[in-house]
Each structure stands twice: as structure tokens, then as C-alpha cells.
Design an enzyme around this catalytic site. Structure first.
Site, PDB file in Angstrom:
ATOM      1  N   GLY A 245      24.294 -43.644  -3.936  1.00 30.94           N
ATOM      2  CA  GLY A 245      23.872 -43.550  -2.546  1.00 30.94           C
ATOM      3  C   GLY A 245      22.729 -42.553  -2.374  1.00 30.94           C
ATOM      4  O   GLY A 245      21.721 -42.862  -1.785  1.00 30.94           O
ATOM      5  N   THR A 474      30.544 -40.327  -8.394  1.00 36.77           N
ATOM      6  CA  THR A 474      30.595 -38.888  -8.637  1.00 36.77           C
ATOM      7  C   THR A 474      31.857 -38.437  -9.350  1.00 36.77           C
ATOM      8  O   THR A 474      31.866 -37.387  -9.983  1.00 36.77           O
ATOM      9  CB  THR A 474      30.510 -38.167  -7.283  1.00 36.77           C
ATOM     10  OG1 THR A 474      31.275 -38.920  -6.330  1.00 36.77           O
ATOM     11  CG2 THR A 474      29.089 -38.098  -6.790  1.00 36.77           C
ATOM     12  N   ASN A 621      35.925 -30.084 -12.469  1.00 34.60           N
ATOM     13  CA  ASN A 621      36.018 -30.891 -13.686  1.00 34.60           C
ATOM     14  C   ASN A 621      34.667 -30.785 -14.395  1.00 34.60           C
ATOM     15  O   ASN A 621      33.677 -31.358 -13.930  1.00 34.60           O
ATOM     16  CB  ASN A 621      36.329 -32.352 -13.322  1.00 34.60           C
ATOM     17  CG  ASN A 621      36.414 -33.262 -14.540  1.00 34.60           C
ATOM     18  OD1 ASN A 621      35.735 -33.041 -15.551  1.00 34.60           O
ATOM     19  ND2 ASN A 621      37.231 -34.294 -14.448  1.00 34.60           N
ATOM     20  N   PRO A 622      34.611 -30.026 -15.486  1.00 28.99           N
ATOM     21  CA  PRO A 622      33.313 -29.781 -16.115  1.00 28.99           C
ATOM     22  C   PRO A 622      32.635 -31.052 -16.630  1.00 28.99           C
ATOM     23  O   PRO A 622      31.413 -31.080 -16.781  1.00 28.99           O
ATOM     24  CB  PRO A 622      33.627 -28.831 -17.271  1.00 28.99           C
ATOM     25  CG  PRO A 622      35.091 -28.725 -17.353  1.00 28.99           C
ATOM     26  CD  PRO A 622      35.703 -29.284 -16.107  1.00 28.99           C
ATOM     27  N   VAL A 693      28.154 -28.743  -6.205  1.00 26.87           N
ATOM     28  CA  VAL A 693      27.350 -28.458  -7.405  1.00 26.87           C
ATOM     29  C   VAL A 693      26.296 -29.536  -7.694  1.00 26.87           C
ATOM     30  O   VAL A 693      25.281 -29.266  -8.329  1.00 26.87           O
ATOM     31  CB  VAL A 693      28.256 -28.246  -8.641  1.00 26.87           C
ATOM     32  CG1 VAL A 693      28.902 -29.555  -9.093  1.00 26.87           C
ATOM     33  CG2 VAL A 693      27.490 -27.621  -9.797  1.00 26.87           C
ATOM     34  N   GLU A 695      23.928 -31.375  -6.078  1.00 28.83           N
ATOM     35  CA  GLU A 695      22.524 -31.327  -5.673  1.00 28.83           C
ATOM     36  C   GLU A 695      21.816 -30.101  -6.223  1.00 28.83           C
ATOM     37  O   GLU A 695      20.593 -30.097  -6.383  1.00 28.83           O
ATOM     38  CB  GLU A 695      22.431 -31.389  -4.151  1.00 28.83           C
ATOM     39  CG  GLU A 695      22.925 -32.733  -3.643  1.00 28.83           C
ATOM     40  CD  GLU A 695      22.869 -32.880  -2.150  1.00 28.83           C
ATOM     41  OE1 GLU A 695      22.845 -34.022  -1.682  1.00 28.83           O
ATOM     42  OE2 GLU A 695      22.856 -31.862  -1.431  1.00 28.83           O
TER      43      GLU A 695
END
Ligand code: MOS
Length: 735
Positions: A245, A474, A621-622, A693, A695
Site C-alpha cells: 500500500g 508487513t 520481531n527482528p 520502525v 518508515e
């Protein structure tokens, strides 16, 4: 859960499941084709008809006549929807140009008709039979010209003022020992997501079901209701999987409205996807900017004056690009001012695209900082560290909730091998290739948004999470499952996550890097409420431990499912923020490093390796966070070297309206990326102690690339994208 004070120790701190690099729980579904996207929800043999959208052939003016009898008589055609026969349409909160034009046309490719037929091919073929005559009017399509005429008006950046001023900028700038006054420009850009805008509408009496591709389920539902003039409750809106999006699906678009209107006329479910060539001019884009930056510093490297003026354009009612947002907060400096100017431009609607404001703003500011460091004979990393601030530079009484910019810069420089950077531009060569190093700071605000969720415990101990949160690629499904599992002390495999439906409680949705932090905070709140209900049901104290699928207190170890022995336990709650984000400035920080090569003969630029260091609170969640950041870094390379919607100033449209001509980086353009997350918690930002995180990964990248190109060949390009034609004539003469 009212979040009004910094979070204390909580269940999330255990980090047995959260903060682990869990692979996507929907990964198999997606890679096997099992995940159904909006347009796939009704397949062949379901009675669904197809709608073909016709876009306006002028940028501004009126439809003089629209003759549709030939189209209506064409084989398979069921209906032709136009503004004349669609009935009265309202306007949603977030759209400023109507999604179905007529007689007025506001921009090129604004929808003027939908042809509905049995097959897609029949609809497309019949669309060519429409005879539309326009009365075109003269429009303004040139931002440079509008700025030169002084057309820009002050325009607020959402809730923030258009202009800010602290101290005496003019006086301090005049007196400063070292000065920079440069102007930068960024082009219009397109979201260019993989999945185009697409919807299926089906009416059952006055009830509408809409399957679509929406980042914000509730915004789309509300605006569709307003547009159609019906109650929101009559609409079921479903958007479980989204093929990207980047802000282009934040707001209701023509596909949804026309599918609903077409379905009403044809009395059949109707599928509408925007053909790719329509997406670029029919929907939104990131507006072009012209940005003037002035910085004054003393010889010791301290900034004493900084000003940032930004111009952008939009249709009536549209917002400006808030390019000065980061400059208000990133560096210290006692005398400062920012100005936001908006010109009326008759190109398609400009609106949010990934990190609106900060992303194009840093494309200018972080090059200006590089130029300033050179004037001061300072290392660019050092120059930024010297001008770090722990308080909002415009309102010194406001602290940042957490600001570890220095650590990002330091760690990044170390890991990247910044000390090997050639001090003098155009001084490092490997055969035909010039080598350059560049860096930039990263900055993006964190946005607190209300977000609700419902959790349901069954007697088998399984927990279902329901929220209208979306997953735009994402990893929302995964981090929400991790949050619920961590909070409830059950394995990840005991959690079912259901997203993207208006049947579920209203979440923050996906956008502005606010999705992960707020949606998980809402799920955490609902789970904490469920824990209370479970404890009450089992007659155990509220501070019982939830671990290993059991509720533990004293000698008791009871499987959590027992609380639902006589029926499901359902808890609904969410996170609602107090004024912490007013008392503190909540932002995320980072540093981008980049190495490029530039061919001495052809000026061809190649990115060799990139590193991002990100400080964004707890990383949920890395693995999914890293994917977000490397995707954003890739987008930043596009912004630096490729992406540009080319304005046809005669026709008033973006002429390169397909993915062949609108260039974005592909795998071959991106050889090596590293991402490091600082290990930090921000208890002021959210109950999860996390911030956004995604952007952040984009903000600053283009400037780091631009600075690396400068370092490689000593040519400063201030007009993005940096294409080789802008370098060629100025390339160093080869020895
Ligand atoms: Mo965001 S502007 O929805 O990528």
C-alpha cells in the site's frame, strides 16, 4: 486500557515469544497461493460481473457530453455507470476530489465511467465505444512556475502549524561564520505497490459486502458510507490480505465506489481492479517538493541558525507535503524557522506516501548537512553528533521519550567501516569505478493511535484474536499472534489471528509506521482483560502467572482452557492514549550508510552496500522488522536514483504511468543490505515499549546515496532523482 503513564514491568517483558525472529505465520498461505486478496474473493462461476473504469482524458474542465448507447448495446454489457445516472454522491472525509467525476473534471484519469459486463474483456471492449466530449480548461501543472509567481500559501501540516520560528534566524544567519543556502527538489513519486487497487462489491438488499485492498478498514467503510449516502452499519468491508500500500490504500478510492455503484445497477456482484496505467493518475501520489535550506554554524561546528522552507502543490482541499517536519526536531540550533507553502496544482491528488513529510524532507536536509560538514571540514558523522539534542529544539521544555541518535551514528560508523571513507571526493578509484561513501541520519515520528481488539478463549485452550487491523505485507498477523501468546503465556500455535474485517473491533490500521506498535498494544490490552476474566473464573488472584498454557498461583497450576469449560470467554479492550505524546516528543532515530560506485566513463551509479541502524524501542520481531527496513532502504535507493513521475505540462498528467516507465529498484540493483536494531525499550511510547520502525528505514536513505555519489565523483546534484545525465557533463576528467 488507558495509557497515561509510562509502562511498568509487564508480561511482554518476558520476551519468550515476542522479539523473537518468528517466521510469518501466514507465510505458507501466501507462498502456496492460499491467501485470498480482494479481487480473488469471488472467482469464476460465482456470478460476479466485471467493471472497467474509464478515466478522464483531460486534467481540468467539464464533460460536455458522454454518449453511452453504443457501449450499452455491446455484447455482454450489463450497465454503464456515470455521474449522470449514479444518483447523488457524497464525499468522504479523506477524499478531496470526487471519485466519480462529472460534469466537473478535477484531474487527469479521474474516473468518469464504469462499464459493467459479463467478462472483463467485454467490459474493456465496450468502454472503447463511449463517446466523451470535454470542454478543457487551462490548469496549473508546474510547481516551479507556481513558486516563482509566489503562489504558495501557508498550509498546516496536519495538526502542526505551517510555519514555526524560534529566536532570530535572520540575525544569527547573517552573523554566522559558515553558511549554506541551497535549494533542493524532489519529484512526484508513485506508491507503485504490486497489487493494484481492487474491489468486489455485492449487495444483498440494502446490505453491501465489499472485499477490497484497504490499509484502513474503518476509514474506507466510513467514507464509502458517506459517498453512497448509506449508514456505515450497512457495509461489511473485508480486506484480509493486501499486496502493498505504502499509503496509496489509506483512503477510499474509485475501485470501491464504482464496484458498489456498478453492482447496484447490474444486480450482480461486480469486480473492479484499476488497470495499472490508471493507478498512477487516478489515485494518489507523493507530491513533488522544492526545498530551500539555510544553515549557519560557528567554526567549532555548532549550528546557530537553521531554516527550512518547503513548497509543494495540490488540488483544492489537499494537504501540503510536510517536508519541514524533521527539521523542526532533528538538530539543535538556537535560531530557527520553518515554512510550509502550498500552491494550487491541477495534477492528481497528492497525499501520504511512505513517511510523508520526513522522507522527502530528509532528502534535502541530510544533503545540506553533508554540504555543511564539508564547509566546516568536519566528518559528517561528527557534525551530526555535535548538533544532537535531547529536547525538542523548538520547545526545550519537551524532552524526547527516548533518543539514541548518537548511538546509531556511532555504531553505524563502526560497523560500516566509515573510517575508510575517502576524505576528498573523487579520490578513490578501482579501475573505471569511482568509489564513494555517504551517510545520513534517519528520523521519523512515532504516532500514537487508539486501537481495539477482541480475544476469545475456547475450552481447548486456543485463543482467537479479532481486530480490523490489516496486514499490508508487513507481518501484522505474526506480531499480533506473538503479542497474544506472550501475554497469555501460551504457545504461538495456540493463537488464531483474524484481521481485516469490519466485523471486528476498530484498530489503528496500517499506515505511518503506526500499525505494529498500536495494534499490538490494543491486543495486549484485550489479553490483559482476558487474563482478569480467566483468573476470576478460576477463583485465582489477578496477579496469577500465565505460563506454559497454565495459570499459576501458589500451589495451583490450572490449564487456561478450564476457564472456558462452560463456554468461550470473550474480552474486548484496546489501547487509548492520554497526553504522554504531548508531554514528550516521541520519535524514532537511525543512521544510514551507503557505498556506491560511479563509472568514470558513463556515470552509471551502483549501490554496493548499505547499512541501517535503527532505534525504535522494542523490536517486536527482528525478522519482520528487518524485512520492513530492507524494503524501505530499497525504496530509498529508488528515490535517490530512479523514481520520478514525469509531469506532462501540456496534458497535465503523469506521462510515465506504468511500471515499465516508472522505474523502481529490482533485486539486481540492491546487492547487500545490513540492518542493526538498537536494543532499547521506550516505556513512554506504548505499553509494548515499542515504536514504529518501518518508515524509519526509508528516511535518510536517498540522502545517504546522494552523499555517496558526491563523495565518489565530487558532483553535487540537488535535484532528484540523480540520473546519470545530471552527472555526465560534470564528471571529473580522467587522468
Ligand atoms: Mo504509509 S504513508 O501508509 O506507508
Amino acid at each position: 486500557m488507558k495509557f497515561t503513564e509510562p509502562a511498568g514491568p509487564n508480561a511482554i517483558d518476558n520476551q519468550t515469544i515476542i522479539s523473537r525472529p518468528v517466521s510469518r505465520i501466514d507465510g505458507r498461505l501466501k507462498t502456496s497461493g492460499g491467501a485470498k486478496y480482494g479481487y480473488e474473493q469471488l472467482g469464476p462461476n460465482t456470478g460476479a460481473a466485471y467493471g472497467y473504469v474509464v478515466g478522464a482524458g483531460i486534467a481540468k474542465g467539464k464533460i460536455r457530453s458522454l454518449e453511452s448507447s453504443a457501449a450499452r448495446a455491446a455484447p455482454g454489457v450489463l450497465a454503464v455507470v456515470t455521474a449522470e445516472n449514479a444518483g447523488k454522491l457524497g464525499k468522504g472525509k479523506y477524499n478531496f476530489a470526487p471519485l466519480l467525476a462529472g460534469p466537473e473534471v478535477h484531474h487527469y484519469h479521474q474516473a468518469v465511467a464504469l462499464v459493467v459486463a459479463d467478462t472483463f474483456e467485454a467490459a474493456r471492449s465496450a468502454a472503447t465505444l463511449l463517446r466523451i466530449e470535454y470542454a478543457a480548461e487551462k490548469g496549473e501543472f508546474d510547481l516551479q512556475a507556481a513558486r516563482a509567481r509566489g503562489d504558495g500559501q501557508p498550509a498546516p501540516i496536519e495538526q502542526d502549524p505551517a510555519d514555526t520560528s524560534v529566536g532570530d534566524f535572520d540575525g544569527a544567519f547573517a552573523k554566522a561564520s559558515i553558511k549554506l543556502d541551497e535549494t533542493y527538489s524532489t519529484p512526484d513519486q508513485s506508491h507503485a505497490m504490486m497489487e493494484p487497487h481492487a474491489s468486489i462489491a455485492a449487495w444483498d438488499g440494502d446490505q453491501l459486502t465489499l472485499w477490497t485492498s484497504a490499509q484502513m478498514v474503518d476509514w474506507h467503510r466510513s467514507d464509502l458510507a458517506k459517498t453512497l449516502g448509506i449508514e456505515k452499519e450497512k457495509i461489511r468491508l473485508i480486506s484480509p490480505f493486501i499486496g502493498g500500500g505504502f499509503g496509496g490504500k489509506l483512503f477510499l478510492r474509485a475501485d470501491a465506489v464504482l464496484a458498489a455503484l456498478g453492482s447496484r445497477k447490474a444486480r450482480r456482484p461486480v469486480k473492479v481492479a484499476l488497470p495499472r496505467p490508471l493507478v498512477f493518475n487516478n489515485t494518489t501520489h507523493r507530491p513533488a517538493t522544492i526545498q530551500r535550506i539555510r544553515i549557519g554554524a560557528e567554526l567549532d561546528g555548532k549550528i546557530v541558525a537553521i531554516a527550512h522552507d518547503s513548497w509543494s502543490g495540490n488540488l483544492d482541499g489537499g494537504p501540503p507535503e510536510g517536508a519541514v517536519a524533521a527539521t523542526r526536531l532533528l538538530y539543535a540550533g538556537a535560531n530557527r524557522q520553518t515554512a510550509t507553502r502550498l500552491a494550487k496544482i491541477d495534477l492528481p491528488e497528492g497525499h501520504s506516501m511512505r513517511a510523508p513529510g520526513e522522507a522527502p524532507g530528509l532528502m534535502a536536509l541530510e544533503v545540506a548537512m553533508d554540504e555543511m560538514a564539508e564547509k566546516l571540514k568536519l566528518d559528517p558523522v561528527e557534525f551530526r553528533m555535535m548538533n544532537d539534542t535531547q529536547v525538542d529544539p523548538e520547545k526545550p521544555e519537551r524532552k524526547f521519550s527516548l533518543r539514541n541518535l548518537r548511538a546509531c551514528l556511532q555504531l553505524g560508523a563502526e560497523r560500516f567501516g566509515w573510517s575508510r571513507r575517502p576524505m576528498t571526493p573523487a579520490s578513490l578509484r578501482e579501475g573505471r569505478l569511482y568509489i564513494g561513501y555517504g551517510m545520513a541520519a534517519a528520523f521519523r515520528n512515532n504516532i500514537a493511535m487508539k486501537s481495539d481488539a477482541r480475544v476469545r478463549l475456547g475450552r481447548d485452550g486456543r485463543i482467537v484474536v479479532e481486530t480490523d487491523m490489516t496486514d499490508i505485507g508487513t507481518g501484522s498477523y505474526t506480531i499480533i499472534a506473538q503479542t497474544a501468546a506472550e501475554t497469555m503465556g501460551v504457545p504461538l500455535s495456540s493463537i488464531d489471528v483474524r484481521l481485516g474485517s469490519s466485523d471486528y473491533p476498530v484498530s489503528c490500521g496500517s499506515g505511518g509506521q503506526f500499525g505494529a506498535v498500536n495494534s499490538t498494544s490494543g491486543v495486549f490490552a484485550a489479553c490483559m482483560k482476558l487474563r482478569e476474566d480467566i483468573a476470576r473464573k478460576l477463583g485465582l488472584p489477578f496477579d496469577s502467572k500465565f505460563e506454559g498454557g497454565r495459570v499459576a498461583s501458589g500451589e495451583w497450576r490450572i490449564p487456561v482452557g478450564e476457564a472456558a469449560a462452560n463456554g468461550d470467554l470473550v474480552a474486548e479492550d484496546g489501547v487509548e492514549y492520554g497526553d504522554l505524546d504531548k508531554r514528550y516528543q516521541e520519535s524514532t532515530f537511525g543512521a544510514h550508510f551507503c557505498e556506491v560506485t560511479v563509472d568514470a566513463d558513463t556515470a552509471e551509479m551502483r549501490v554496493r552496500r548499505m547499512l541501517a541502524v535503527c532505534a525504535a524501542g522494542r523490536i517486536l520481531n527482528p525478522k519482520t522488522a528487518r524485512s520492513q527496513v530492507i524494503g524501505a532502504m530499497t525504496m530509498g535507493v529508488g528515490a535517490a536514483l530512479m523514481e520520478e513521475l514525469t509531469v506532462d505540462k501540456r496534458a497535465g498528467c503523469f506521462i510515465n504511468h506504468d511500471l515499465a516507465a516508472y522505474e523502481v529498484p529490482v533485486n539486481a540493483d540492491i546487492p547487500h543490505q545490513d540492518v542493526i536494531f538498537l536494543d532499547e525499550l521506550d516505556p513512554i511510547a506504548s505499553p509494548m515499549k515499542a515504536k514504529g520502525v518501518a518508515e524509519l528505514g526509508l528516511c535518510g536513505v536517498a540522502a545517504a546515496v546522494a552523499n555517496a555519489v558526491y563523495n565518489a565523483v565530487g558532483v553535487r546534484v540537488r535535484d532528484y532523482p540523480i540520473t546519470l545525465d545530471k552527472l555526465l557533463e560534470k564528471m571529473p576528467i580522467r587522468a
